[in-house]
Scaffold this active site. Sequence first.
Site, PDB file in Angstrom:
ATOM      1  CB  SER A  69      51.645  62.429  70.399  1.00 31.48           C
ATOM      2  OG  SER A  69      50.247  62.310  70.233  1.00 31.48           O
TER       3      SER A  69
ATOM      4  CE  LYS B 151      49.335  58.809  72.040  1.00 33.39           C
ATOM      5  NZ  LYS B 151      50.373  59.857  71.959  1.00 33.39           N
TER       6      LYS B 151
END
Length: 276
Positions: free
Chosen positions: A42, A117
Amino acid sequence: MASQTQKGSSIWETVKTVFWALIIAGIFRTLFFQPFWIPSGSMKDTLLIGDFLFVNKMAYGYSYASCPSIRLGGLDIDAADICGWLDGDNTRILGSEPERGDIIVFRHPVDGTDFIKRLIGLPGDRIQMRGGVLHINGKPVEIEPAGAFVEEFAPQGPMRIRPRCSNGVVGVGADCIKQRFTETLPGGTRHAFLDIGPQRADNTGVFTVPEGHYFFMGDNRDNSTDSRFPQAVGGVGFVPYENLIGRANRVIFSSAGRSMLFFWTWRGDRFFEGLE
């Protein structure tokens, strides 16, 4: 031959040594650095599956999330079980505010899983995706083409994840291509992100970040479960301040194989690589 008393004393000394070593390691992990292994794609191409790094826990101070979770065999001790007395008021001890663009490890607000993230939205920001372009407070961020990211289409890491490609369905061993862009966030942070073409999350409503919360996105924009998706459907949603664990600054080690012991799969060019 050693007496039974000497043998017993030796065993006891070993037990005490192991005990204090575990205590010291636990304190070090709680206060300073936490190891983190990248399990998914991701954050490509900033972080690759198999990258290993240490998260700086001193960057934002300490909360209940700073305590380690222990999941080994049948043992399942959550950070909240150890430091739950710090939970609930969304504050931190010796706390400092993260900056937009930081790469952060945090606890998922619902299930407690560790995520990594990039911080995109600060409290009070209005975040929206329009046509695949990030808008912050009504203004599009500056983006520019940065070539293509090419990787082999093959199972990756221990979970044997296959990448998604912008050049359609390709066979095992073929080139899997994604378009790469450079994005400049308000404040000047520049970083790369990947795009594989039109996706559902390329157009969203406006997310207004609540006070004391943050909005995160993965650099692999079309392959990231992040704050664009609500918690009710398995997404991250807004992340409370107290759920931040620490900042990632540098890759320490990297392995492209199923195990870090497979030395022939080590990515030597990523050892001690700084993150942007």
